[in-house]
Each structure stands twice: as structure tokens, then as C-alpha cells.
Design an enzyme around this catalytic site. Structure first.
Site, short mmCIF file in Angstrom:
data_model
loop_
_atom_site.label_atom_id
_atom_site.label_comp_id
_atom_site.label_asym_id
_atom_site.label_seq_id
_atom_site.Cartn_x
_atom_site.Cartn_y
_atom_site.Cartn_z
CG ASP A 29 15.45 29.96 19.76
OD1 ASP A 29 15.11 29.91 21.14
OD2 ASP A 29 15.16 29.68 19.15
N GLY A 45 12.55 24.73 18.83
CA GLY A 45 13.12 24.80 17.70
C GLY A 45 13.33 26.41 17.11
CE1 TYR A 71 15.51 30.78 14.36
CE2 TYR A 71 14.05 32.12 13.19
CZ TYR A 71 15.24 31.32 13.49
OH TYR A 71 16.08 31.11 12.37
N GLY A 125 9.47 29.34 21.06
CA GLY A 125 8.93 28.01 21.21
C GLY A 125 10.05 26.93 20.97
CG ASP A 146 16.10 32.73 30.90
OD1 ASP A 146 16.16 32.44 29.66
OD2 ASP A 146 16.15 31.88 31.80
#
EC number: 3.1.1.4
Length: 119
Positions: free
Chosen positions: A48, A31, A27, A29, A93
Site C-alpha cells: 500500500d 484501504g 491491509y 485488500g 507488485d
């Protein structure tokens, strides 16, 4: 945005370049699929999912949205005054960068074969 996320990672994990997280597990990076390989990969899966939730806010593009935050001695704070989208993305973040700092980094999970391990 991704540039600010990179700097948040630098704030919480100063000993390791953000680049080490760009192709980690299933996960971290671009996609993401399958079962996360470890806790660090779960941090990325959660990030994500958080970005996917941010995209539900009208006009919110988390990969590009700038926000105001502060890094002081490894402590991240999302500043007051961010609009709804910016505040949401900053929180995504911030939580991921904190998660990265608390997770073990396994060199064997960097650049793994996605087709084999992440289905």
C-alpha cells in the site's frame, strides 16, 4: 495493475488463490489502517505504501498501470523498457508477491473484524 499483481501472486504462491489475500488482516485488500496483524499483513501494508509512493510520479496510477514482467518457475522479473511509473509499480507488485510467498498464512486473519482489530 491489479490484474497483473494477481498473476504475480499466482506465480509466487501457486498453491493459494489470489482471492485469499483480498480480505486478509488490516491491509490486504481495500484501504488499510491500524497495526498489521502479522508478517503477511505487513507485506500488504508495504505494498500500500509503495503504491502511495508511485502516485507521486506525475500521472502514475498504480492500480491501472500496465507493465512488462516475466514469471519463470516462480521467479518474477520486471522487464527492461518499462517507463518510470510502470517500473515502479512492477517493483511494488513483485516485492509484495515475493513477500507473500515467504509469509505464513493464518486462516484466522482472513475476513477479520476491521473495526475491532485495525484501529
Amino acid at each position: 495493475n491489479l490484474y497483473q499483481f494477481k498473476n504475480m501472486i499466482k506465480c509466487t504462491v501457486p498453491s493459494r488463490s489470489w482471492w485469499h489475500f483480498a480480505n486478509y488482516g488490516c491491509y490486504c485488500g481495500r484501504g488499510g489502517s491500524g497495526t498489521p496483524v502479522d508478517d503477511l499483513d505487513r507485506c500488504c501494508q508495504t505494498h500500500d505504501n509503495c503504491y502511495s509512493d508511485a502516485e507521486k510520479i506525475s500521472g502514475c496510477r498504480p492500480y491501472f498501470k500496465t507493465y512488462s514482467y516475466d514469471c519463470t518457475k516462480g521467479k518474477l522479473t520486471c522487464k527492461e523498457g518499462n517507463n518510470e511509473c510502470a517500473a515502479f509499480v512492477c517493483k511494488c507488485d513483485r516485492l509484495a508477491a515475493i513477500c507473500f510467498a515467504g509469509a505464513h498464512y493464518n486462516d484466522n486473519n482472513n475476513y477479520i473484524d476491521l473495526a475491532r482489530h485495525c484501529q
